[in-house]
Scaffold this motif. Structure first.
Motif, PDB file in Angstrom:
ATOM      1  N   GLN A 187     -22.332  22.118 -38.666  1.00 56.91           N
ATOM      2  CA  GLN A 187     -21.170  21.565 -39.373  1.00 56.91           C
ATOM      3  C   GLN A 187     -21.390  20.090 -39.726  1.00 56.91           C
ATOM      4  OE1 GLN A 187     -17.781  20.860 -36.865  1.00 56.91           O
ATOM      5  NE2 GLN A 187     -16.327  21.224 -38.530  1.00 56.91           N
ATOM      6  N   ASP A 236     -13.096  22.376 -40.364  1.00 55.76           N
ATOM      7  CA  ASP A 236     -12.442  22.929 -39.170  1.00 55.76           C
ATOM      8  C   ASP A 236     -13.272  24.032 -38.513  1.00 55.76           C
ATOM      9  OD1 ASP A 236     -10.197  21.298 -39.341  1.00 55.76           O
ATOM     10  OD2 ASP A 236      -9.148  22.688 -40.676  1.00 55.76           O
ATOM     11  N   ALA A 288     -13.298  20.595 -47.217  1.00 53.50           N
ATOM     12  CA  ALA A 288     -12.429  21.695 -47.655  1.00 53.50           C
ATOM     13  C   ALA A 288     -13.206  22.929 -48.099  1.00 53.50           C
ATOM     14  CB  ALA A 288     -11.536  21.218 -48.793  1.00 53.50           C
ATOM     15  N   THR A 289     -14.541  22.899 -48.023  1.00 51.04           N
ATOM     16  CA  THR A 289     -15.341  24.053 -48.422  1.00 51.04           C
ATOM     17  C   THR A 289     -14.921  25.286 -47.610  1.00 51.04           C
ATOM     18  OG1 THR A 289     -17.234  22.621 -48.915  1.00 51.04           O
ATOM     19  CG2 THR A 289     -17.685  24.972 -48.634  1.00 51.04           C
ATOM     20  N   PRO A 290     -14.591  26.405 -48.261  1.00 52.49           N
ATOM     21  CA  PRO A 290     -14.109  27.593 -47.536  1.00 52.49           C
ATOM     22  C   PRO A 290     -15.190  28.225 -46.653  1.00 52.49           C
ATOM     23  CG  PRO A 290     -13.586  27.720 -49.880  1.00 52.49           C
ATOM     24  CD  PRO A 290     -14.555  26.598 -49.716  1.00 52.49           C
ATOM     25  N   CYS A 291     -14.767  28.719 -45.501  1.00 55.79           N
ATOM     26  CA  CYS A 291     -15.664  29.413 -44.569  1.00 55.79           C
ATOM     27  C   CYS A 291     -14.951  30.623 -43.982  1.00 55.79           C
ATOM     28  CB  CYS A 291     -16.061  28.514 -43.390  1.00 55.79           C
ATOM     29  SG  CYS A 291     -16.890  26.989 -43.803  1.00 55.79           S
ATOM     30  N   LYS A 338     -12.945  31.998 -50.947  1.00 56.78           N
ATOM     31  CA  LYS A 338     -11.588  31.874 -51.489  1.00 56.78           C
ATOM     32  C   LYS A 338     -10.996  33.233 -51.817  1.00 56.78           C
ATOM     33  CE  LYS A 338     -12.432  27.382 -53.736  1.00 56.78           C
ATOM     34  NZ  LYS A 338     -12.574  26.702 -55.050  1.00 56.78           N
ATOM     35  N   ASP A 397     -17.610  29.119 -52.025  1.00 56.65           N
ATOM     36  CA  ASP A 397     -16.379  29.375 -52.783  1.00 56.65           C
ATOM     37  C   ASP A 397     -15.991  30.840 -52.847  1.00 56.65           C
ATOM     38  OD1 ASP A 397     -15.958  26.708 -53.229  1.00 56.65           O
ATOM     39  OD2 ASP A 397     -16.757  26.695 -55.274  1.00 56.65           O
ATOM     40  N   THR A 407     -11.403  29.779 -42.517  1.00 54.26           N
ATOM     41  CA  THR A 407     -11.179  28.375 -42.227  1.00 54.26           C
ATOM     42  C   THR A 407     -11.884  27.520 -43.279  1.00 54.26           C
ATOM     43  OG1 THR A 407     -11.352  26.698 -40.471  1.00 54.26           O
ATOM     44  CG2 THR A 407     -13.183  28.268 -40.643  1.00 54.26           C
ATOM     45  N   THR A 408     -12.122  26.262 -42.962  1.00 57.70           N
ATOM     46  CA  THR A 408     -12.872  25.365 -43.834  1.00 57.70           C
ATOM     47  C   THR A 408     -14.040  24.790 -43.046  1.00 57.70           C
ATOM     48  OG1 THR A 408     -11.566  23.425 -43.203  1.00 57.70           O
ATOM     49  CG2 THR A 408     -10.791  24.720 -45.112  1.00 57.70           C
ATOM     50  N   ILE A 464     -20.243  30.552 -45.821  1.00 56.57           N
ATOM     51  CA  ILE A 464     -19.710  29.304 -46.358  1.00 56.57           C
ATOM     52  C   ILE A 464     -19.892  29.299 -47.872  1.00 56.57           C
ATOM     53  CG2 ILE A 464     -19.952  26.779 -46.342  1.00 56.57           C
ATOM     54  CD1 ILE A 464     -21.066  27.050 -43.482  1.00 56.57           C
TER      55      ILE A 464
END
Length: 258
Positions: free
Chosen positions: A188, A221, A198-201, A244, A241, A217-218, A239
């Motif tokens: 991370q 986080d 804020a990248t989606p995970c 989303k 986009d 999550t992101t 990880i």
């Protein structure tokens, strides 16, 4: 027993992510025909149950963080059994050629004049997001996908996460991390050098099995989510986009226990 080495053969079979219905027909036939099966820890017992009642089943556990059967010993067992004329199947979770050490085993078997066949299995990195009805690639969100292990080989520094982060950002790639839970904090930290927090995970535990769990999550986080939801190996971290689409696909709640 047939001791003619010319006929010696081993089949490396991908058992898939866990759900026995995800086996290929070819894999199923190989399992049913085997007289000796060398089985990894992460292979579902329901998959092993397809073996003949007369087959000899040898469990050769290999799991990160646990005591494992030495690779050299597994390779020796394969060669010995094949030379004795057994129909040998090396049964691996996922796909033999995606973090399954299949390449090493093929090299060793060929060097010992043992014929090798490889039967692909569905890898957990694909099954994890498919279970959420989300693709790894998408014309609008991801032009490619990178499979990478979070587990470093002894003596190796492992993946260059900073460079991977740049590639994910610049080339619009999806990053799929195997065996990354124990090193999640380091991963991370280094990914955040080039990717937004804020990248989606999504973290998926025990993909395709009835007790699958996942958390959306992101990147910012990631470690907090793993700790809060008590997610543990075997997990896949995805990880990018495409994640989303988890909400857009009207999937289960962020964390699900089936």
């Amino acid at each position: 027993m047939n001791t003619n080495n010319f006929n010696a053969k081993v089949t490396l079979v991908g058992a898939g992510p866990g759900d026995p219905e995800l086996l290929t027909i070819k894999a199923l036939k190989a399992i049913q025909a085997a007289t000796v099966l060398l089985v990894d820890d992460l292979v579902n017992a329901d998959v092993v149950a397809f073996a003949s009642p007369t087959a000899r089943i040898v469990h050769v556990g290999k799991r990160g963080g646990c005591k494992s059967t030495p690779q050299a010993f597994i390779e020796k067992l394969m060669v010995m059994a094949a030379r004795e004329g057994e129909n040998v199947v090396r049964l691996k979770g996922g796909d033999p050629f995606i973090f399954g050490r299949g390449g090493e085993e093929v090299e060793h078997l060929l060097a010992a004049d043992v014929e090798v066949e490889v039967i692909n299995g569905i890898t957990s990195g694909l099954a994890a997001v498919t279970s959420l009805r989300v693709p790894l690639t998408h014309r609008e969100h991801a032009h490619g996908v990178v499979f990478v292990t979070g587990h470093s080989h002894p003596g190796s520094q492992g993946a260059d996460w900073r460079s991977l982060a740049v590639a994910v950002r610049e080339a619009k790639l999806t990053l799929v991390i195997y065996m990354g839970v124990s090193g999640a904090a380091r991963i991370q930290e280094q990914l955040l050098t080039a990717l937004p927090a804020a990248t989606p995970c999504v973290i998926v535990q025990r993909a395709s099995l009835p007790d699958q769990r996942q958390a959306v999550t992101t990147l910012g986080d990631l470690t907090q989510t793993i700790a809060r939801e008590k997610l543990a190996s075997p997990c896949v971290i995805v990880i990018g986009d495409v994640v989303k689409g988890v909400a857009a696909a009207s999937c289960a709640p962020a964390v699900r226990v089936a």
